[in-house]
Design an enzyme around this catalytic site. Sequence first.
Site, PDB file in Angstrom:
ATOM      1  N   LYS A  91     -15.747  -8.005   5.687  1.00 46.85           N
ATOM      2  CA  LYS A  91     -14.402  -8.573   5.736  1.00 46.85           C
ATOM      3  C   LYS A  91     -13.967  -8.930   7.158  1.00 46.85           C
ATOM      4  O   LYS A  91     -12.950  -9.582   7.339  1.00 46.85           O
ATOM      5  CB  LYS A  91     -13.382  -7.610   5.120  1.00 46.85           C
ATOM      6  CG  LYS A  91     -13.432  -7.564   3.608  1.00 46.85           C
ATOM      7  CD  LYS A  91     -12.238  -6.813   3.065  1.00 46.85           C
ATOM      8  CE  LYS A  91     -12.187  -6.882   1.551  1.00 46.85           C
ATOM      9  NZ  LYS A  91     -10.994  -6.216   1.029  1.00 46.85           N
TER      10      LYS A  91
ATOM     11  N   ARG B  22      -1.716  -6.572  -8.110  1.00 45.66           N
ATOM     12  CA  ARG B  22      -0.602  -7.457  -7.806  1.00 45.66           C
ATOM     13  C   ARG B  22      -0.510  -8.586  -8.824  1.00 45.66           C
ATOM     14  O   ARG B  22       0.559  -8.993  -9.205  1.00 45.66           O
ATOM     15  CB  ARG B  22      -0.758  -8.072  -6.413  1.00 45.66           C
ATOM     16  CG  ARG B  22      -0.649  -7.102  -5.281  1.00 45.66           C
ATOM     17  CD  ARG B  22      -0.906  -7.822  -3.982  1.00 45.66           C
ATOM     18  NE  ARG B  22      -2.186  -8.519  -4.050  1.00 45.66           N
ATOM     19  CZ  ARG B  22      -3.139  -8.449  -3.133  1.00 45.66           C
ATOM     20  NH1 ARG B  22      -2.960  -7.752  -2.049  1.00 45.66           N
ATOM     21  NH2 ARG B  22      -4.263  -9.098  -3.281  1.00 45.66           N
TER      22      ARG B  22
ATOM     23  N   SER C 135      -2.700  -7.969   2.738  1.00 46.85           N
ATOM     24  CA  SER C 135      -3.035  -7.807   4.157  1.00 46.85           C
ATOM     25  C   SER C 135      -3.521  -9.110   4.769  1.00 46.85           C
ATOM     26  O   SER C 135      -3.165  -9.457   5.899  1.00 46.85           O
ATOM     27  CB  SER C 135      -4.100  -6.726   4.341  1.00 46.85           C
ATOM     28  OG  SER C 135      -3.596  -5.466   3.999  1.00 46.85           O
TER      29      SER C 135
ATOM     30  N   HIS D 129       0.832  -1.199   0.000  1.00 46.67           N
ATOM     31  CA  HIS D 129       0.000   0.000   0.000  1.00 46.67           C
ATOM     32  C   HIS D 129       0.873   1.259   0.000  1.00 46.67           C
ATOM     33  O   HIS D 129       0.597   2.215  -0.726  1.00 46.67           O
ATOM     34  CB  HIS D 129      -0.900   0.052   1.247  1.00 46.67           C
ATOM     35  CG  HIS D 129      -1.911  -1.042   1.331  1.00 46.67           C
ATOM     36  ND1 HIS D 129      -2.010  -1.853   2.437  1.00 46.67           N
ATOM     37  CD2 HIS D 129      -2.878  -1.432   0.479  1.00 46.67           C
ATOM     38  CE1 HIS D 129      -2.999  -2.710   2.254  1.00 46.67           C
ATOM     39  NE2 HIS D 129      -3.546  -2.480   1.069  1.00 46.67           N
TER      40      HIS D 129
END
Length: 167
Positions: free
Chosen positions: A41, A96, A134, A17
């Site tokens: 989440k 990514r 993450s 990030h």
Amino acid sequence: MRIGLYPGTFDPITLGHVDIIQRAVQLVDRLVIGVAINRDKGPMFRLEERVAMVEAECRAISAACGGAEIVVHPFENLLIDCARDVGAGVIIRGLRAVADFEYEFQMVGMNRALDSSIETVFMMADARRQAIASKLVKEIARLGGDVSKFVTPAVHEALRERLHPQG
């Protein structure tokens, strides 16, 4: 004024990030970091904690970039509505891998249907940061692994305190 919005859950903020923020701030006059509430989440860190971590990292980035304007903005509404709320003309997304692109491609289509005046720009993660997610950082930390290569020292400490307060 060119305003960009870089949204995410940032649970926690990673070096991936940080890489995107450092590069995105060079493209706009003001970069808004949208910290999504996203209860679905089940975040490890409360919204206030995530905002504080992102703000701390952004202060350092801003200072290193000559006082670049970076604002942290929590949001729970649609991404396109958040972009309108902060006056963003561009949404910045980090990629990514191919799997990221497939999801993001769908999101762009939906966002363009909702507001075609807001553009989306994709930034590829630096090759050294492409594997950082993450979710994986939290799993490694939860199992006692070393995540210092994936997060800043302050975030590493926050993870340690959350997961292993006695150790």
